[in-house]
Design a protein around this motif. Structure first.
Motif: not given
Length: 361
Positions: A237, A243, A249, A251, A257-258
């Protein structure tokens, strides 16, 4: 009482009935020892296991001077006279079988203080004995001896010789004491034991086989999952990616969070997860945590059994085709054979068409 106590009560009743039935088949022999002084002023002793305890008699020892009833040797009547009416010194009544019940003989001697009652069998019976039933006369030792032994003691007493008798417990006897019964029970025990062991071995082997097969299937599926994971898209990313710019957003495995620099794996269903989170998940479950998409099917990694099943030719299926006014039967496995002249079955379809036109108006 609860439902759990009812089976226990039934089991106790069954066991008590079994013990009672078993007791009716058990009988005890009695050891009979007599001693007397003969005409040579010598003490003679004779011993034999020749008595048989009555069914209602306590199985215990007794001793005393043997005494005959006066008059009737069978000891019947309301008050037969024995010449003794006390318990000291201890004495044992010796009566002959017959004329009245065993209970009447035993009670008559018991009322006068006898320590025990010995009934000898009828004339001509030799040394045979039988089981005495005297439910109305208990709590006193009562045995039966053979006619030969009884008459020998009677002759000694009529000759004025005092006879001392000692009664003691012999051996217990029953159907299982017999040699054939022992053989039968031993064989039955070994058969039941062998069957139990065989059943246990079969169940254990079957369980081990199922566990081994399940383990092999699991290992095979994990191997296929590893192949599928290698074919999935992996990317890192960057700043500006959708994301990383959205707080919503995250996982679905670790619920985080990403962030920029996270390595993610993109599944065939376009759902994204952390690579370190999703790979262990896919090894165990092989499906997307969100939509349950099977990555093995999506990537074409098919089960061997499914491949072998799909490789088999489909069974012959007959379908009906319509050509003009005639209905033909055509096998599905022979799609090239569409010549109506080669078909064996023909059906007239004109009636069907007329009904359809009438329905349309």
């Amino acid at each position: 009482m609860g439902e759990k106590t009812q089976p226990r009560l039934l089991l106790l009743l069954f066991l008590s009935g079994l013990v009672h039935c078993s007791a009716t088949f058990v009988f005890w022999t009695a050891n009979v020892e007599i001693s007397f002084v003969n005409s040579y002023n010598e003490t003679e002793e004779k011993y034999c296991e020749c008595g048989l305890y009555g069914r209602n008699s306590p199985v215990r020892s007794a001793s005393g001077i043997v005494t005959l009833p006066v008059g009737d040797p069978k000891g019947c009547g309301p008050d037969p006279v024995y010449g003794r009416n006390t318990t000291s010194p201890p004495w044992i009544a010796l009566v002959k079988r017959g004329n009245c019940t065993f209970g009447e003989k035993i009670n008559a001697a018991k009322r006068l203080g006898a320590a025990a009652v010995v009934v000898y069998n009828v004339d001509g019976s030799g040394n045979s004995t039988t089981h005495m039933a005297h439910s109305d006369a208990g709590d006193i030792v009562a045995i039966m001896i053979g006619n030969t032994q009884g008459m020998e003691i009677v002759r000694l007493l009529k000759n004025g010789i005092d006879v001392q008798m000692i009664i003691s417990e012999g051996m217990a006897h029953g159907p299982w004491m017999d040699t054939y019964w022992l053989y039968f029970l031993s064989i039955a025990f070994f058969i039941v034991t062998a069957a139990s062991i065989a059943y246990f071995v079969f169940i254990s082997a079957n369980r081990l086989y199922n566990m081994s097969r399940s383990k092999r299937n699991e290992n095979r599926l994990k191997s296929e999952a590893k192949k599928a994971i290698k074919r999935l898209q992996v990317r890192t990313l960057n700043r500006g990616d959708e994301e990383t710019s959205s707080d919503s957003s995250m996982c679905a495995v670790c619920i985080e969070s990403y962030k920029v620099g996270d390595v993610v794996t993109v599944l065939t269903c376009d759902h994204i997860f952390h690579k370190t989170c999703i790979e262990p998940w896919l090894l165990e479950r092989r499906t997307c945590p969100m939509c349950k998409c099977d990555i093995l099917k999506a990537l074409g990694v098919e089960d061997d059994r499914k491949e072998s099943f799909s490789a088999e030719s489909p069974p012959d299926v007959t379908v009906i085709t319509v050509t003009g006014d005639t209905l033909y039967e055509v096998p599905l496995t022979d799609p090239g054979s569409l010549d109506p002249e080669r078909q064996q079955h023909r059906y007239d379809n004109r009636a069907f068409e007329e009904d359809s036109e009438a329905a349309r108006g």
